[in-house]
Design an enzyme around this catalytic site. Sequence first.
Site, PDB file in Angstrom:
ATOM      1  N   THR A  67      -3.621   1.477   7.543  1.00  0.00           N
ATOM      2  CA  THR A  67      -2.256   0.926   6.592  1.00  0.00           C
ATOM      3  C   THR A  67      -2.356   2.348   5.427  1.00  0.00           C
ATOM      4  OG1 THR A  67      -3.904  -0.586   5.159  1.00  0.00           O
ATOM      5  CG2 THR A  67      -2.378  -1.395   6.957  1.00  0.00           C
ATOM      6  N   VAL A 130      -8.095   0.866   5.625  1.00  0.00           N
ATOM      7  CA  VAL A 130      -7.890   0.557   4.272  1.00  0.00           C
ATOM      8  C   VAL A 130      -7.916   1.578   2.956  1.00  0.00           C
ATOM      9  CG1 VAL A 130      -8.565  -2.133   4.452  1.00  0.00           C
ATOM     10  CG2 VAL A 130     -10.337  -0.054   3.928  1.00  0.00           C
ATOM     11  N   VAL A 160     -12.376   3.535   5.454  1.00  0.00           N
ATOM     12  CA  VAL A 160     -11.827   3.474   4.047  1.00  0.00           C
ATOM     13  C   VAL A 160     -10.436   4.823   4.645  1.00  0.00           C
ATOM     14  CG1 VAL A 160     -12.909   3.752   1.996  1.00  0.00           C
ATOM     15  CG2 VAL A 160     -14.219   2.520   3.799  1.00  0.00           C
ATOM     16  N   LYS A 161     -10.068   4.912   3.846  1.00  0.00           N
ATOM     17  CA  LYS A 161      -9.188   6.116   3.814  1.00  0.00           C
ATOM     18  C   LYS A 161      -9.781   6.755   2.437  1.00  0.00           C
ATOM     19  CE  LYS A 161      -5.181   5.790   6.019  1.00  0.00           C
ATOM     20  NZ  LYS A 161      -3.735   5.076   5.857  1.00  0.00           N
ATOM     21  N   VAL A 162      -9.909   8.347   2.595  1.00  0.00           N
ATOM     22  CA  VAL A 162     -10.121   8.834   0.887  1.00  0.00           C
ATOM     23  C   VAL A 162      -8.803   9.963   1.476  1.00  0.00           C
ATOM     24  CG1 VAL A 162     -11.324  10.054   0.340  1.00  0.00           C
ATOM     25  CG2 VAL A 162     -12.837   8.335   1.204  1.00  0.00           C
TER      26      VAL A 162
END
Length: 419
Positions: A67, A130, A160-162
Amino acid sequence: MSNHIAGLVHRLVEDERARFEEPPSAIPHGDSEWHKLQETGTRLWLDTGDIDQAAELWTSEFEALTTNNTLLNREVQKGGYDAAIRRIAGVLNREAPALSGEERIRETGFVLNAVHALRLVDRFDAHVSVELHTAFARRVELTVEYGRRYYALCPERFYVKVPLTPEGFLAARRLGREGIPVNFTLGFSARQNYLAACLAQPLFANVFMGRLNAFVVDSGLGSGAGIGEKATLASQRELIQLRENGASRTKQIGASMRDPGQVAALAGVDIFTLPVKVARAYREQPANGIGYRVGEDPAVDLDEDASFVHELWDVPRGFKQAVAALLDLDPDSLQPPDLPRHFAEAGFPGFLPEWSPGDEETVRRDGKIPVLEHWRDRLRDGSVGLDALMNLSGLHSFATDQQALDGRIRRFIDAAERS
């Protein structure tokens, strides 16, 4: 954020997750066409937050969904989370009155993002990427803090998207060293991902290929065919070499696909994040023959004056030497300004340029795809790299959708405060 607030928000996530009670999906087994793609070494993710659309395509060959701010905003704007926003706003008003208005918006957004991701986990037994609030993209400490908080909610399933920024490189490195799996997003070139793999060591790195092809077409620089694909394949080969040398663990994601023909053309890339439209089109008309294509390069159609586009797939020796020199400087002591300065001094000023307020405003006005005429001279003289420009544009694009999401939340919070 205090432990009290973090604990309160964690409780809100679990309460809202329970309200939705997402039933596990009956997952069809063994789709032969997707299996053929898997046999080339490619792992399959769906690039959607729409649960119903994902259910139409999901088979046992898929393992994750991703997402982002845009996809979550689409789901929230449908209205299905309005009651949840009211409940969350009421609890935060009562139990966390010291929070500012903006903090309440961001905490509410955190809950919505986490709940929606957990619904995807519950429905598909999948890993889910996310995304952090775009306001954290240039804040190392906040990126680390919220990355930890997301991961604590579902350590067995969350990535975890960074976003790729100077701050993001350093935050991703810290999260990774804590064992938190990072999907390093908004990458557009092999050289960006080479640095990410060496310095930040994320689990995944991306090339957003569709936006690259669109830029070439919109700018009248060629047909656009093969541009993003060539950058993705070049990045894949660099990451394979780093992994074989024991220098990195990072895997390549082929992101932002726009054409089902890209599926066969990129077979063997570590991971595809397939938008629903592309996945459906490919499944309806799969390639006749599919095989490992990572060692090949597609032909690209470019005008002679578009040599700056080659930066998307070229990783010259001098750049690799600059990365090696950076790693010799004690990476854990680096500060965000050190990265642009280092690469400028090494002869790559356009790699991480320091953007002026005017640059930011121009990108914001340009929209999702930069307007070439606003940047042509700087792209040609190397003071701005196309990968850096596309990255900034992508960040602003996501920020626009984040603002729309925040706006919907703000209306309910304001109503709760008036009641």
